[in-house]
Design a protein around this motif. Sequence first.
Motif, short mmCIF file in Angstrom:
data_model
loop_
_atom_site.label_atom_id
_atom_site.label_comp_id
_atom_site.label_asym_id
_atom_site.label_seq_id
_atom_site.Cartn_x
_atom_site.Cartn_y
_atom_site.Cartn_z
N TRP A 3 6.05 -5.45 -6.46
CA TRP A 3 6.28 -4.79 -5.17
C TRP A 3 7.10 -3.51 -5.37
O TRP A 3 6.78 -2.45 -4.80
CB TRP A 3 6.99 -5.76 -4.23
N ALA A 4 8.15 -3.60 -6.19
CA ALA A 4 8.99 -2.44 -6.41
C ALA A 4 8.22 -1.31 -7.10
O ALA A 4 8.34 -0.14 -6.72
CB ALA A 4 10.20 -2.84 -7.25
N ARG A 5 7.44 -1.67 -8.09
CA ARG A 5 6.66 -0.66 -8.80
C ARG A 5 5.64 0.01 -7.88
O ARG A 5 5.44 1.24 -7.92
CB ARG A 5 5.96 -1.28 -10.01
N LEU A 6 4.97 -0.78 -7.05
CA LEU A 6 3.99 -0.22 -6.13
C LEU A 6 4.66 0.66 -5.08
O LEU A 6 4.10 1.69 -4.67
CB LEU A 6 3.20 -1.34 -5.46
N SER A 7 5.85 0.28 -4.64
CA SER A 7 6.57 1.09 -3.66
C SER A 7 6.90 2.47 -4.24
O SER A 7 6.80 3.49 -3.54
CB SER A 7 7.87 0.38 -3.24
N LEU A 8 7.27 2.49 -5.52
CA LEU A 8 7.56 3.76 -6.16
C LEU A 8 6.29 4.56 -6.40
O LEU A 8 6.25 5.78 -6.23
CB LEU A 8 8.29 3.51 -7.49
N ARG A 9 5.22 3.83 -6.75
CA ARG A 9 3.94 4.49 -7.03
C ARG A 9 3.36 5.14 -5.78
O ARG A 9 2.80 6.24 -5.83
CB ARG A 9 2.96 3.45 -7.59
N PHE A 10 3.51 4.51 -4.62
CA PHE A 10 2.92 5.00 -3.38
C PHE A 10 3.98 5.55 -2.44
O PHE A 10 3.88 5.42 -1.22
CB PHE A 10 2.14 3.88 -2.69
N GLN A 11 5.02 6.17 -3.01
CA GLN A 11 6.16 6.58 -2.21
C GLN A 11 5.80 7.57 -1.12
O GLN A 11 6.55 7.73 -0.15
CB GLN A 11 7.25 7.17 -3.11
N GLY A 12 4.65 8.22 -1.21
CA GLY A 12 4.26 9.17 -0.17
C GLY A 12 3.52 8.54 0.99
O GLY A 12 3.26 9.20 2.01
N ALA A 13 3.18 7.26 0.88
CA ALA A 13 2.41 6.60 1.92
C ALA A 13 3.30 6.26 3.12
O ALA A 13 4.49 6.01 2.96
CB ALA A 13 1.78 5.32 1.38
N PRO A 14 2.71 6.23 4.33
CA PRO A 14 3.50 5.79 5.50
C PRO A 14 3.81 4.29 5.40
O PRO A 14 3.02 3.52 4.87
CB PRO A 14 2.55 6.09 6.67
N ARG A 15 4.97 3.90 5.88
CA ARG A 15 5.40 2.50 5.85
C ARG A 15 5.18 1.93 4.44
O ARG A 15 4.57 0.88 4.25
CB ARG A 15 4.66 1.67 6.90
N VAL A 16 5.72 2.63 3.46
CA VAL A 16 5.39 2.37 2.06
C VAL A 16 5.79 0.96 1.62
O VAL A 16 5.06 0.33 0.84
CB VAL A 16 6.03 3.43 1.14
N PHE A 17 6.91 0.44 2.11
CA PHE A 17 7.34 -0.88 1.65
C PHE A 17 6.41 -1.98 2.17
O PHE A 17 6.09 -2.92 1.45
CB PHE A 17 8.79 -1.13 2.07
N GLU A 18 5.97 -1.84 3.40
CA GLU A 18 5.00 -2.78 3.95
C GLU A 18 3.65 -2.63 3.25
O GLU A 18 2.99 -3.62 2.91
CB GLU A 18 4.85 -2.55 5.45
N TYR A 19 3.27 -1.39 3.01
CA TYR A 19 2.01 -1.09 2.33
C TYR A 19 1.98 -1.69 0.93
O TYR A 19 0.99 -2.31 0.51
CB TYR A 19 1.87 0.44 2.27
N ALA A 20 3.07 -1.54 0.19
CA ALA A 20 3.14 -2.07 -1.17
C ALA A 20 3.27 -3.59 -1.18
O ALA A 20 2.69 -4.26 -2.05
CB ALA A 20 4.33 -1.43 -1.91
N LEU A 21 4.02 -4.14 -0.22
CA LEU A 21 4.19 -5.59 -0.17
C LEU A 21 2.86 -6.29 0.11
O LEU A 21 2.60 -7.37 -0.41
CB LEU A 21 5.22 -5.96 0.91
N GLU A 22 2.02 -5.66 0.91
CA GLU A 22 0.71 -6.25 1.18
C GLU A 22 -0.11 -6.35 -0.10
O GLU A 22 -0.76 -7.37 -0.36
CB GLU A 22 -0.04 -5.42 2.23
N GLN A 23 -0.07 -5.32 -0.93
CA GLN A 23 -0.80 -5.37 -2.20
C GLN A 23 -0.17 -6.35 -3.18
O GLN A 23 -0.86 -7.01 -3.95
CB GLN A 23 -0.83 -3.98 -2.83
N ALA A 24 1.15 -6.45 -3.15
CA ALA A 24 1.85 -7.30 -4.11
C ALA A 24 1.77 -8.77 -3.74
O ALA A 24 1.80 -9.63 -4.63
CB ALA A 24 3.31 -6.88 -4.21
N LEU A 25 1.65 -9.09 -2.44
CA LEU A 25 1.73 -10.49 -2.04
C LEU A 25 0.92 -10.83 -0.80
O LEU A 25 0.07 -11.72 -0.84
CB LEU A 25 3.21 -10.85 -1.77
N THR A 26 1.15 -10.15 0.31
CA THR A 26 0.74 -10.71 1.61
C THR A 26 -0.73 -10.56 1.94
O THR A 26 -1.21 -11.20 2.88
CB THR A 26 1.58 -10.10 2.75
N ALA A 27 -1.47 -9.75 1.19
CA ALA A 27 -2.90 -9.64 1.46
C ALA A 27 -3.63 -10.94 1.17
O ALA A 27 -4.74 -11.16 1.68
CB ALA A 27 -3.52 -8.50 0.64
#
Length: 334
Positions: A282-306
């Motif tokens: 999750w942390a790595r994806l958050s840094l990777r997609f730091q320009g995305a809106p609602r980046v922490f939610e966006y990354a958490l979905e890929q890391a776990l919640t999807a």
Amino acid sequence: MENDTQSESAGLQPAFYELNETFDLDSNQLILLEGYKECGHPAVPAVQPYVFDRDRLRKLLAFLDNPEGDGLYLCGPTGCGKTSLVSQAAARLHWPVQMVPVHGRLELDDLLGQKVLDKGSTPFQYGALSIAVKDGHILILDEMDVADPAELAGLYDLLDGAPLVLAQNGGEIIPVHPRFRFVATGNSAGAGDGSGLYQGVLRQSLAWLDRFRVISVDYPDEFTELMILNQVVPGLPVVVREKMVKLANEVRRLFTGDSDGRAGEGESQLSVTLSTRGLVRWARLSLRFQGAPRVFEYALEQALTARVEPAERQAIHRIGHDVFGDLWSSGVDS
């Protein structure tokens, strides 16, 4: 370490490593650890960022130094670092590892080896266990507690010190290399899963379990997980890393329940958890997609919640909003 000609023929030569330097510790003792010289062996794990728990490392190194006829069994919740504890210690000692992901259909022949068809002939292909026994590697049976206990019964004599006999290869006898180590991991302690959290876990034979010393592994404490995130994602602000660890612990609490195995009043118990492995993802994806809106939610979905049910996904994201506050809707640079 015995200067075994079999190891040297496999490209492995003995070497010694100083404890503090090798594992980034600050002990006041000078302790030399046995390992192998760096030689680019393909089975040596790559060194990854890792923070060693001192107590668990001490127990692991004592086993690697002299197992005294035992196997080693590491038990604990999914993604807490059981396998990486062994593989990252082996990486720093340049000790080759044979990793076997265990499944319910695993057969003894999968570990020993079997004849394969190759251009009209049927040479014998050695399995991970045979290679480890012969060349002095560490064998890791990952999630051993999902294996059929009847299949593992064929290994009793090996852990008792007997040579490995390959009936499939004309009765070949492989003496046990002095640097061979037998390691297993599992989500249970071998007595089955009474929590209902892990499907496929089987009760293992007491005779089999009696051949292992045990290390209980849990998720790292908050300070250790912060140190891990500091190593792998130093570009994330400290406040973000702290909130990520806090959310991970809240998800774990709802996964395992309170001390009585139940969630608190008005709470729903989750069917998934955010492991240390998932936290790092999750942390790595958050840094990777730091320009995305609602980046922490966006990354958490890929890391776990999807991969969870919509109701649980909403519950986890609601926890994220509560923990992060205004940061939940903003980016990494906010």
